[in-house]
Enzyme design. Structure first.
Site, short mmCIF file in Angstrom:
data_model
loop_
_atom_site.label_atom_id
_atom_site.label_comp_id
_atom_site.label_asym_id
_atom_site.label_seq_id
_atom_site.Cartn_x
_atom_site.Cartn_y
_atom_site.Cartn_z
N GLY A 156 0.63 -1.17 0.07
CA GLY A 156 0.01 0.07 0.04
C GLY A 156 1.05 1.13 -0.09
O GLY A 156 2.17 1.32 -0.06
N ASP A 166 8.11 -10.00 5.66
CA ASP A 166 8.72 -9.04 4.70
C ASP A 166 9.75 -8.42 5.39
O ASP A 166 9.78 -7.09 5.39
CB ASP A 166 7.41 -8.28 4.26
CG ASP A 166 8.17 -7.42 2.90
OD1 ASP A 166 9.09 -7.77 2.27
OD2 ASP A 166 7.28 -6.61 2.39
#
Length: 797
Positions: free
Chosen positions: A522, A633
């Site tokens: 995002g 991540d």
């Protein structure tokens, strides 16, 4: 001269006195004993020093005779001779008597526990504490055959290599772990009046729970790598899987079964696996007529119109304060009793259903309960068509926003539905520290038409009260408020985590004007909320959860708080708008300081602190959170830096929350992470666990040392190298002892050689195959040991 002779004689006399040996003993003969006054000294210690046994405090002036891990900060018992029957702190004694009987005597001489081994060899018997933690009484005349051992009499804990069999069980209060007649390992609540199994999930069949009943051995063992295997096909793994860690499998007094791992750095126990992810899944915690909640600490509350039976023991539940009872009920009662219902939102009572009725309307369900004298309440769910569950006994109550239904309590018509439910905090479980929301139970009920003026008057008072509260909030906030912002304001007053509206965040970011960064998950914008607090607002992409599921996950993440993690202040979930509100970290991300050529290179001390802080943050996520979080991540872009260059990990809430009881890993619907930092198991479609974060951290750590992107390393011909090839080259350099050639040349040799050597060693271990990688807890400990050095010498070739 005479004085010296006297002194020498006195010294010889002292030497002849049989003083207690300062060295710990792991075997004793008959006639040995220990008094409770010497509880600071162990009775026995295993030869490798792992275990001790002796007196352990069990309350004020109360002691038990127990075995415990010697390296733990607290004497957490793994076996107890006299559970629930402590002895006095004065004149009590444990004795290995001359007849071969191990006995625990209270201050008055009463024997409260004994091994009952008298006559099994007499004075020839010996007692020893083995390196496994097994306290054994053996007969040397038969080659050391054990005539009694603590492993055969477990209390609430198993240690590695100690079997749980069909003849034994673990017990904590009313809870026990045992093999049932179907050969299945289960958790059981066996209270004074009610008994029920609750794990594995009783709603599912054996095969749905991945268990089998066709075994005859009925045995379960925790091994030294952190794997617990049971003959019914149950296999679970500790999150810090691997040898060399002290562990125990314990059934706690909250009914949950957990594997604990001992931290060698702090001496504290951390949960590395738990059978129940939702604490209220354990039955009987709050007793009858009570509701269990977890928000985030365990809390019990009585039903409306009820009070606690025993303020010191929630398991005894609550008793009704109502003058009337549902026993004299029904349309044929004389005189007929009138009842109404109080709604308990998001609440269910597991089991004790009088019937299950499908395709039933709410009104028909209510009528059914009214006509059944034994019906104390009914649960109603809209699962396609309405499902009605009349309840005879209100036990195993729990409240959860994930429950798609409600329970309606049957009360006399005269009951005051405006009264708030009695709510008292109950015992908590180890986990995240957070302020509980002590919201009362939401109540709804029928109106009494005989008293219209009374209810009208109450309604006017309610409106005035609401107007007063809204006006007060208007002055506090400095602007007019809608009901939703009023609710959010109260949420802020109760705690720091809140739910924002889309309108709130649109205004806070100036219509999402100032972009701070973007990635696969995002775009991040700068915003200002709550009269000046600067935040980072992330508009999430690709989020598929519904509002309730997203809300539930974000509530868990909002409770996570660590100095090396970016704090989550709140979230927004309105249809397709899914956003997170983060703490704003002003000094950008690690990649901009590590790889940029237009700014001053990071000094070594900052690099080391960043590496250590990142390790501590990941260790917290993996080992200390009640909900085990896998980041998925880890990369320099997700490591933000404060002005003091303190590392704060971002985006840890975007990966799926892992379950501690997953046997081999987590299944994700798609690959997660960033190329160059992703562990090989992603590409191989193997189960995912915390070791993927360890791999990514190894790449980041290598980049911190070298100052170069590992994914952008090339050969002399310009061919891109894979991480494994870079690691092989680094191993050859480290093996030659030429650490300096790998350290970022921009810092001109100003680094700590020992720290660099350790960072390279750890980074290369992290990039190994999955089973060989260390845990983040081990990494944080190793880096911490070199953190406080007084000297930081530069490398010299």
């Amino acid at each position: 001269m005479a004085r010296y002779v006297i002194c020498l004689a006195f010294i010889l006399l002292l030497a002849a006195v049989p003083w207690p040996s300062a060295a710990a003993q792991h075997a004793l003969g008959a006639g040995s004993s220990l008094t409770v006054e010497d509880h600071g000294r162990p009775f026995l210690t295993s030869s490798d020093g792992s275990f001790s046994c002796g007196f352990q405090e069990a309350g004020e002036n109360a002691f038990s005779f127990s075995v415990w891990y010697a390296g733990a900060a607290e004497k957490t018992a793994v076996w107890t001779a006299n559970p629930g029957v402590p002895v006095s702190g004065q004149s009590s004694r444990i004795s290995f008597r001359g007849d071969g009987n191990l006995a625990l005597d209270d201050a008055n001489g009463t024997t409260v526990w004994e091994s009952k081994t008298s006559g099994s060899g007499g004075g020839a018997l010996t007692i020893s504490l083995l390196d496994t933690g097994n306290l054994v009484i053996s007969d040397p005349s038969t080659g050391g055959r054990a005539v009694w051992q603590s492993f055969d009499w477990p209390t609430d804990t198993l240690v590695p290599s100690q079997p749980l069999t069909k003849e034994t069980r673990l017990v904590a209060g009313y809870f026990s772990l045992y093999y049932d007649n179907d050969n299945v390992l289960r958790l059981l609540y066996d209270g004074p009046e009610v008994s029920s199994n609750y794990w594995p999930n009783p709603d599912y069949s054996l095969f749905e729970n991945n268990r089998i009943g066709y075994n005859t051995s009925r045995i379960g063992v925790l091994d030294d790598t952190g794997v617990f295997r049971s003959s019914d096909n149950l296999v679970v793994e500790a999150s810090d899987l691997g040898p060399g860690i002290k562990r125990r499998l314990t059934i706690d007094h909250d009914g949950n079964l957990r594997i604990y791992s001992l931290s060698t750095s702090t001496g504290a126990w951390t949960v590395s696996w738990a059978a129940l992810q939702q604490p209220c899944s354990a039955q009987g915690l709050c007793g009858e007529n009570a509701i269990c909640e977890y928000q985030p600490s365990l809390r019990c509350s009585c039903l409306p119109g009820h009070e606690m039976v025993n303020p010191r023991d929630w398991s005894q539940g609550c008793k009704p304060m109502l003058s009337s009872s549902t026993t004299s009920c029904g349309i044929h009662a004389t005189p007929p009793e009138k009842f109404k219902f109080v709604e308990l939102q998001d609440t269910d009572f597991y089991g004790f259903d009088l019937a299950v009725n499908f395709s039933v309307s709410f009104e028909d369900c209510k009528k059914l309960c009214l006509e059944m004298c034994s019906c104390a309440a009914f649960s109603y769910r809209l699962a396609g068509t309405g499902v009605c569950y009349p309840k005879g006994t209100l036990f195993n109550g729990y409240r959860s926003p994930n429950y798609a239904g409600s329970t309606h309590l049957k009360v006399p018509y005269s009951f005051d539905t405006s009264a708030a439910a009695t709510s008292v905090s109950a015992r908590g479980t180890a986990g995240l520290a957070c302020n509980p929301n002590d919201d009362p139970v939401a109540l709804t009920g029928s109106q009494d038409n005989r008293w219209p003026y009374l209810f009208a008057f109450a309604g006017v008072l309610g409106v005035l009260d609401l107007l007063f509260i809204a006006t007060g909030w208007w002055f506090l906030s400095g602007k007019q408020s809608t009901p939703s912002s009023l609710e959010a304001g109260y949420t802020m007053l109760r705690g720091q985590f809140r739910r924002f509206t889309y309108r709130d965040l649109k205004a806070a970011t100036g219509n999402f004007k100032e972009e701070l960064g973007r990635g696969g998950s995002g775009v991040v914008y700068r915003g200002v909320v709550d009269q000046g607090r600067v935040v980072a607002v992330k508009k999430l992409a690709g989020v598929e959860q519904g509002d309730e599921e997203f809300w539930a996950e974000m509530t868990v993440i909002g409770r996570i708080n660590h100095m090396n993690l970016v704090r989550t202040w709140g979230f927004c979930s309105e249809g397709r708008h899914k956003m997170l509100v983060y703490e704003y970290v002003e000094n950008e991300s690690l990649d901009r300081h590590l790889f940029a050529t237009d700014r001053r290179p990071l000094p070594w001390d900052d690099r080391y602190r960043i590496a250590l802080g990142t390790a501590r943050g990941l260790a917290y996520l993996h080992h200390e959170c009640l909900e085990w979080v896998v980041h998925c991540d880890v990369k320099p872009e997700n490591i933000l830096l404060t002005r003091e260059f303190v590392a704060k990990i971002a985006d840890f809430g975007l990966a799926k929350l892992s379950k501690r009881d997953d046997r081999s890993g987590v299944e994700f619907s798609r690959m997660r992470g960033t190329l160059g930092y992703m562990a090989p198991e992603w590409a191989l479609n193997l189960p995912i666990n915390a070791k993927v974060d360890v791999y990514s951290y190894g790449i980041v750590l290598l980049e911190i040392v070298t100052g170069r992107r590992i994914s952008q390393q090339t050969t002399a011909d310009g061919v891109l190298l894979e991480a494994g090839q870079v690691a092989q080259a680094a191993r050859r350099v480290v093996a030659r002892g030429d650490v300096g050639s790998l350290v970022d040349s921009r810092i001109q040799g100003q680094f700590n050689a020992r720290q660099a050597q350790e960072m390279l060693r750890i980074s290369l271990l992290c990039i190994e195959e999955k089973k060989k990688r260390p845990t983040m807890d081990e990494i944080a400990k190793a880096l911490t040991e070199l953190d406080d050095e007084d000297e930081h010498p530069a490398y010299r070739s």
